[in-house]
Motif scaffolding. Structure first.
Motif, PDB file in Angstrom:
ATOM      1  N   HIS A 186       0.803  -1.222   0.000  1.00  0.00           N
ATOM      2  CA  HIS A 186       0.000   0.000   0.000  1.00  0.00           C
ATOM      3  C   HIS A 186       0.836   1.272   0.000  1.00  0.00           C
ATOM      4  O   HIS A 186       0.346   2.340  -0.378  1.00  0.00           O
ATOM      5  CB  HIS A 186      -0.917   0.017   1.233  1.00  0.00           C
ATOM      6  CG  HIS A 186      -0.162   0.134   2.519  1.00  0.00           C
ATOM      7  ND1 HIS A 186       0.414  -0.963   3.132  1.00  0.00           N
ATOM      8  CD2 HIS A 186       0.137   1.201   3.304  1.00  0.00           C
ATOM      9  CE1 HIS A 186       1.028  -0.568   4.236  1.00  0.00           C
ATOM     10  NE2 HIS A 186       0.878   0.731   4.356  1.00  0.00           N
ATOM     11  N   ALA A 187       2.106   1.181   0.455  1.00  0.00           N
ATOM     12  CA  ALA A 187       2.902   2.393   0.661  1.00  0.00           C
ATOM     13  C   ALA A 187       4.173   2.436  -0.181  1.00  0.00           C
ATOM     14  O   ALA A 187       4.998   3.332  -0.004  1.00  0.00           O
ATOM     15  CB  ALA A 187       3.263   2.507   2.143  1.00  0.00           C
ATOM     16  N   LEU A 188       4.354   1.493  -1.095  1.00  0.00           N
ATOM     17  CA  LEU A 188       5.590   1.433  -1.870  1.00  0.00           C
ATOM     18  C   LEU A 188       5.579   2.419  -3.033  1.00  0.00           C
ATOM     19  O   LEU A 188       4.577   2.562  -3.733  1.00  0.00           O
ATOM     20  CB  LEU A 188       5.807   0.017  -2.424  1.00  0.00           C
ATOM     21  CG  LEU A 188       5.972  -1.114  -1.418  1.00  0.00           C
ATOM     22  CD1 LEU A 188       6.062  -2.453  -2.145  1.00  0.00           C
ATOM     23  CD2 LEU A 188       7.198  -0.896  -0.536  1.00  0.00           C
ATOM     24  N   SER A 189       6.717   3.057  -3.247  1.00  0.00           N
ATOM     25  CA  SER A 189       6.881   3.851  -4.458  1.00  0.00           C
ATOM     26  C   SER A 189       7.140   2.898  -5.623  1.00  0.00           C
ATOM     27  O   SER A 189       7.454   1.714  -5.434  1.00  0.00           O
ATOM     28  CB  SER A 189       8.065   4.814  -4.315  1.00  0.00           C
ATOM     29  OG  SER A 189       9.288   4.089  -4.305  1.00  0.00           O
ATOM     30  N   LYS A 190       7.046   3.432  -6.838  1.00  0.00           N
ATOM     31  CA  LYS A 190       7.307   2.617  -8.017  1.00  0.00           C
ATOM     32  C   LYS A 190       8.735   2.077  -7.986  1.00  0.00           C
ATOM     33  O   LYS A 190       8.979   0.911  -8.316  1.00  0.00           O
ATOM     34  CB  LYS A 190       7.078   3.448  -9.279  1.00  0.00           C
ATOM     35  CG  LYS A 190       7.238   2.672 -10.575  1.00  0.00           C
ATOM     36  CD  LYS A 190       6.912   3.523 -11.788  1.00  0.00           C
ATOM     37  CE  LYS A 190       7.068   2.737 -13.079  1.00  0.00           C
ATOM     38  NZ  LYS A 190       6.739   3.566 -14.276  1.00  0.00           N
ATOM     39  N   GLY A 191       9.679   2.918  -7.558  1.00  0.00           N
ATOM     40  CA  GLY A 191      11.071   2.489  -7.486  1.00  0.00           C
ATOM     41  C   GLY A 191      11.293   1.412  -6.444  1.00  0.00           C
ATOM     42  O   GLY A 191      12.035   0.450  -6.667  1.00  0.00           O
ATOM     43  N   GLU A 192      10.643   1.558  -5.277  1.00  0.00           N
ATOM     44  CA  GLU A 192      10.770   0.550  -4.223  1.00  0.00           C
ATOM     45  C   GLU A 192      10.181  -0.777  -4.674  1.00  0.00           C
ATOM     46  O   GLU A 192      10.750  -1.846  -4.424  1.00  0.00           O
ATOM     47  CB  GLU A 192      10.073   1.034  -2.949  1.00  0.00           C
ATOM     48  CG  GLU A 192      10.796   2.164  -2.226  1.00  0.00           C
ATOM     49  CD  GLU A 192       9.969   2.735  -1.087  1.00  0.00           C
ATOM     50  OE1 GLU A 192      10.573   3.160  -0.086  1.00  0.00           O
ATOM     51  OE2 GLU A 192       8.724   2.770  -1.193  1.00  0.00           O
ATOM     52  N   TYR A 193       9.037  -0.697  -5.330  1.00  0.00           N
ATOM     53  CA  TYR A 193       8.378  -1.908  -5.829  1.00  0.00           C
ATOM     54  C   TYR A 193       9.305  -2.659  -6.785  1.00  0.00           C
ATOM     55  O   TYR A 193       9.524  -3.866  -6.629  1.00  0.00           O
ATOM     56  CB  TYR A 193       7.078  -1.522  -6.535  1.00  0.00           C
ATOM     57  CG  TYR A 193       6.299  -2.699  -7.078  1.00  0.00           C
ATOM     58  CD1 TYR A 193       5.350  -3.349  -6.306  1.00  0.00           C
ATOM     59  CD2 TYR A 193       6.505  -3.152  -8.379  1.00  0.00           C
ATOM     60  CE1 TYR A 193       4.623  -4.426  -6.804  1.00  0.00           C
ATOM     61  CE2 TYR A 193       5.799  -4.229  -8.893  1.00  0.00           C
ATOM     62  CZ  TYR A 193       4.852  -4.855  -8.100  1.00  0.00           C
ATOM     63  OH  TYR A 193       4.146  -5.925  -8.598  1.00  0.00           O
ATOM     64  N   GLN A 194       9.856  -1.941  -7.751  1.00  0.00           N
ATOM     65  CA  GLN A 194      10.738  -2.587  -8.717  1.00  0.00           C
ATOM     66  C   GLN A 194      11.969  -3.173  -8.035  1.00  0.00           C
ATOM     67  O   GLN A 194      12.389  -4.294  -8.352  1.00  0.00           O
ATOM     68  CB  GLN A 194      11.158  -1.597  -9.803  1.00  0.00           C
ATOM     69  CG  GLN A 194      12.098  -2.228 -10.840  1.00  0.00           C
ATOM     70  CD  GLN A 194      12.278  -1.372 -12.078  1.00  0.00           C
ATOM     71  OE1 GLN A 194      11.467  -0.495 -12.358  1.00  0.00           O
ATOM     72  NE2 GLN A 194      13.343  -1.621 -12.824  1.00  0.00           N
ATOM     73  N   SER A 195      12.532  -2.436  -7.087  1.00  0.00           N
ATOM     74  CA  SER A 195      13.721  -2.928  -6.381  1.00  0.00           C
ATOM     75  C   SER A 195      13.415  -4.210  -5.614  1.00  0.00           C
ATOM     76  O   SER A 195      14.219  -5.155  -5.619  1.00  0.00           O
ATOM     77  CB  SER A 195      14.238  -1.859  -5.414  1.00  0.00           C
ATOM     78  OG  SER A 195      14.713  -0.730  -6.116  1.00  0.00           O
ATOM     79  N   MET A 196      12.263  -4.260  -4.962  1.00  0.00           N
ATOM     80  CA  MET A 196      11.895  -5.453  -4.201  1.00  0.00           C
ATOM     81  C   MET A 196      11.739  -6.662  -5.111  1.00  0.00           C
ATOM     82  O   MET A 196      12.209  -7.767  -4.787  1.00  0.00           O
ATOM     83  CB  MET A 196      10.603  -5.205  -3.414  1.00  0.00           C
ATOM     84  CG  MET A 196      10.772  -4.240  -2.256  1.00  0.00           C
ATOM     85  SD  MET A 196       9.263  -4.011  -1.284  1.00  0.00           S
ATOM     86  CE  MET A 196       9.175  -5.576  -0.395  1.00  0.00           C
TER      87      MET A 196
END
Length: 313
Positions: free
Chosen positions: A56-66
């Motif tokens: 719910h709180a991830l940025s697009k960059g964080e999502y891709q990194s994960m």
């Protein structure tokens, strides 16, 4: 063209968290350790950037990194599924990114805020499914409850390989499972799946998502094996000694379904910190202390097994 194997993971599924550093940024090294720990402990799949991963709180960059960290760390040893959903435009971007990065499939999370009619819910899933050939697991909870006819319509898409139930309405689950049968993998996705698994198993559920596997994986394995082998005495003891006490803490505050996982991981020495993204709150000191006592006593009474694990699925 490579043929896609149309089946969902079975057994105990791993849902990593989103470790945050002191600056609030994603700690990729800690995430890698979290994922490797789950794989080493015998979990059968990694579900990255889902509810436990603070989708719910991830940025697009964080999502891709994960997703990238999960795929690199898993390295084909277990399948990697991503969380996609919320805003429909974002969900479609996420599912395309999931396929581009080489994940094995995805879990569809509920649409953002809106409670739609069945036709609207069907169209929400349909739009996502039509943007990828990857295996898909539909997640039934909150504002995305699938009546039998709606679920049957989605089965026209061969990439739908499973349904994860986080709603808990057993009359509906009976109707779904007994009508559809083994066309789908049935996954228990209740907030603390070990608590409800004995109710789900006779209906065809042999798979569940395990939050406590992030910090007490040997307890979840022990419980799963005892349940499948009919060791009712051990199942009851694990409920009394470990599962129910932790569940009481989980229910005491909203958002603890996420933050309690991080607290447990910190207690056993995994570097995630007791830090979460708003609106979730960290575990309060009093509850943290109780959790620490439960974990300590649990490990003393049920020592960690050999890590060369073998989970019967």
């Amino acid at each position: 063209m490579t043929l896609v194997e149309r089946k969902a993971p079975k057994g105990i599924l791993g849902f990593p968290v989103a470790p945050l550093g002191e600056n609030g940024r994603l700690d990729e090294k800690a995430l890698e350790r979290n994922i490797q720990f789950l794989i080493d402990e015998g979990l059968t799949a990694i579900f990255i950037a889902c509810g436990s991963g603070e989708f719910h709180a991830l940025s697009k960059g964080e999502y891709q990194s994960m997703v990238e960290v999960a795929i690199t760390t898993a390295s084909g040893k277990v399948p990697v599924y991503t969380g996609v959903g919320g805003n429909i435009a974002h969900a479609i971007e996420q599912v395309k990114l999931t396929e581009d990065l080489g994940a094995d499939g995805y879990l569809t999370l509920p649409p953002y805020l809106i409670e739609g009619e069945q036709e609207g819910i069907y169209n929400y899933y349909k739009e996502i499914l039509e943007n990828s050939n990857l295996n898909a697991i539909v997640y039934q909870r909150d504002n995305a409850i699938l009546e039998l006819e709606t679920l049957q319509r989605l089965l026209d898409y061969p990439q739908v390989v499973g349904l994860k139930d986080g709603h808990g309405k057993m009359e509906l689950v009976v109707e779904q499972t007994q009508t559809i049968g083994d066309r789908l993998q049935w996954i228990n996705g209740m907030p603390f799946a070990e608590i409800t698994m004995p109710t789900y198993m006779p209906l065809g559920f042999n798979t569940y998502s395990s939050a406590i596997s992030n910090y007490l994986p040997h307890i979840s394995r022990m419980y799963y094996k005892a349940l499948t082998k009919g060791n009712h005495h051990l199942v009851r003891q694990l409920y009394v000694d470990v599962l129910l006490p932790i569940n009481r803490i989980r229910k005491s505050r909203k958002g603890y379904a996420i933050s309690l996982i991080k607290a447990g991981m910190e207690i056993v020495g995994l570097p995630v910190g007791n830090t979460v993204k708003p609106p979730v709150i960290p575990v309060e000191k009093e509850h943290y202390k109780i959790l620490e006592e439960i974990i300590t006593s649990s490990i003393e009474k049920y020592p960690v097994e050999n890590k060369n694990v073998n989970i019967d699925t």
